[in-house]
Motif scaffolding. Structure first.
Motif, PDB file in Angstrom:
ATOM      1  N   PRO A  23      94.623  18.452  83.440  1.00 13.22           N
ATOM      2  CA  PRO A  23      94.919  17.604  82.274  1.00 13.22           C
ATOM      3  C   PRO A  23      94.823  16.138  82.694  1.00 13.22           C
ATOM      4  N   GLY A  53      91.368  24.819  77.232  1.00 18.90           N
ATOM      5  CA  GLY A  53      92.379  24.426  76.261  1.00 18.90           C
ATOM      6  C   GLY A  53      93.781  24.465  76.840  1.00 18.90           C
ATOM      7  N   LEU A  54      94.091  25.502  77.605  1.00 22.89           N
ATOM      8  CA  LEU A  54      95.412  25.607  78.222  1.00 22.89           C
ATOM      9  C   LEU A  54      95.623  24.509  79.256  1.00 22.89           C
ATOM     10  N   ALA A  64      94.171  21.545  79.253  1.00 25.06           N
ATOM     11  CA  ALA A  64      94.276  20.271  78.533  1.00 25.06           C
ATOM     12  C   ALA A  64      95.687  20.040  78.005  1.00 25.06           C
ATOM     13  N   ARG A  65      96.384  21.133  77.647  1.00 24.83           N
ATOM     14  CA  ARG A  65      97.743  21.004  77.107  1.00 24.83           C
ATOM     15  C   ARG A  65      98.815  21.044  78.193  1.00 24.83           C
ATOM     16  N   HIS A 109      99.314  23.255  80.790  1.00 23.22           N
ATOM     17  CA  HIS A 109      99.882  24.538  81.217  1.00 23.22           C
ATOM     18  C   HIS A 109      99.445  24.947  82.618  1.00 23.22           C
ATOM     19  N   THR A 126      88.214  19.605  74.389  1.00 25.68           N
ATOM     20  CA  THR A 126      88.342  21.035  74.139  1.00 25.68           C
ATOM     21  C   THR A 126      88.251  21.322  72.645  1.00 25.68           C
ATOM     22  N   ASP A 152      90.402  22.336  70.552  1.00 22.82           N
ATOM     23  CA  ASP A 152      91.520  21.879  69.720  1.00 22.82           C
ATOM     24  C   ASP A 152      91.785  20.389  69.858  1.00 22.82           C
ATOM     25  N   GLY A 155      92.003  18.574  72.701  1.00 17.05           N
ATOM     26  CA  GLY A 155      92.552  18.143  73.975  1.00 17.05           C
ATOM     27  C   GLY A 155      91.450  17.616  74.885  1.00 17.05           C
TER      28      GLY A 155
END
Length: 304
Positions: A179, A237-238, A240-241, A243, A257, A259, A261
């Protein structure tokens, strides 16, 4: 001189057999060919009687199952019918007019990077040539080529069997995906040991997962895998958020991404094995003009 007379099989019988074997269903074959199911069933039964061996096991609850002889005949018959198309084109003086369909197996994480451009390139160069794409995992590439459901395969050089011919098209080094606010996001390169205490998002596909985890084993680290997914974009995606981090080989054109991100990619400082993308085919199978045309466009796609 051998006095035993060879069976007089017809092209119609062979085509009916291939369709039924492809779908493992007389009903689906009949719908595809727009003929009566009884015609398919009768033709295949006659073919089995002529060659003296069953090609299918017929099960009411499960449909058709190919016998060992049926599997071999399917591979050989697909080659015969494909070569016949080349012969007829040459006889008509159309040897340069490539037409028909090519069945291409594509590793699922490669498909979005390569397929759209490849189909466009093939369509421009050969308007009468179409590509049927089957997305596969690393552990199913060999099966797709052996059973004849695919004539070519685009995949990584992971778990490649000895009975496949492979041509390396490109090689991609793995990189760390982070991220944007990660403490190492601005690093020039990252040692895997510096990620030992971070959670990991693993691209969890057969053979691929072993490739990624082996990097940490070689570095003397056991990563803490927080999330596993077989989706390349879900991994991004995970990450970028926030996780966890991940390791991937392909680099998309955008760091955004699905969504909205964003991710950052950083090279790995350790000595790690890159992955090569290969064009694979079954050894000993004569390629058709259609297959050669698609292979040429695939090489051109990677060259640019």
């Amino acid at each position: 001189m051998n006095s035993q007379r060879r069976p007089d099989v017809t092209l119609t019988q062979l085509r009916y057999f291939v369709e039924a074997a492809t779908f493992l269903s007389m009903t689906r074959a009949a719908e595809r060919l727009m003929v009566a199911q009884s015609a398919i069933s009768s033709s295949i039964s006659q073919l089995e009687n002529q060659i003296g061996t069953p090609l299918f096991i017929r099960q009411r609850s499960r449909g058709l199952v190919l016998t060992a002889a049926g599997e071999q005949m399917l591979r050989d018959t697909r080659g015969v019918l494909a070569h016949l198309g080349d012969v007829l084109d040459a006889a008509r003086g159309h040897e340069d007019a490539v037409r028909g369909r090519v069945r291409l197996a594509s590793f699922i994480t490669l498909t979005p990077f390569l397929l759209p451009r490849l189909i466009s390139d093939v369509g421009q160069a050969h308007p009468e040539l179409e590509i049927d794409v089957v997305e596969v995992r690393p552990d199913t590439v060999r099966a797709a080529l052996r059973d004849g459901s695919s004539e070519l395969a685009l995949c990584y050089d992971l778990g490649i069997a000895d009975d496949l011919d492979c041509e390396v098209l490109a090689t991609y080094a793995p990189h760390v995906v982070l991220p944007p606010d990660h403490r190492l996001a601005g690093a020039a390169a990252i040692a895997l040991r510096d990620l030992a205490d971070d959670p990991m998002v693993l691209l969890d596909l057969p053979v691929s997962r072993d490739y990624f985890l082996a990097m940490f084993t070689a570095a003397g680290i056991t990563p803490t895998v927080r999330y596993r997914t077989g989706s390349y974009e879900a991994v991004r995606g995970l990450v970028a958020r926030g996780h966890g981090f991940s390791i991937l080989n392909q680099l998309p054109a955008s760091d955004v991404t699905y969504d909205g991100g964003r991710v950052v990619t950083v090279p790995i400082a350790d000595e790690v094995e890159p992955l090569s993308v290969v064009l694979a085919s079954l050894k000993g199978v004569q390629s058709t003009a259609r297959v050669r045309a698609v292979a040429t466009r695939i090489r051109a796609t990677f060259a640019t």
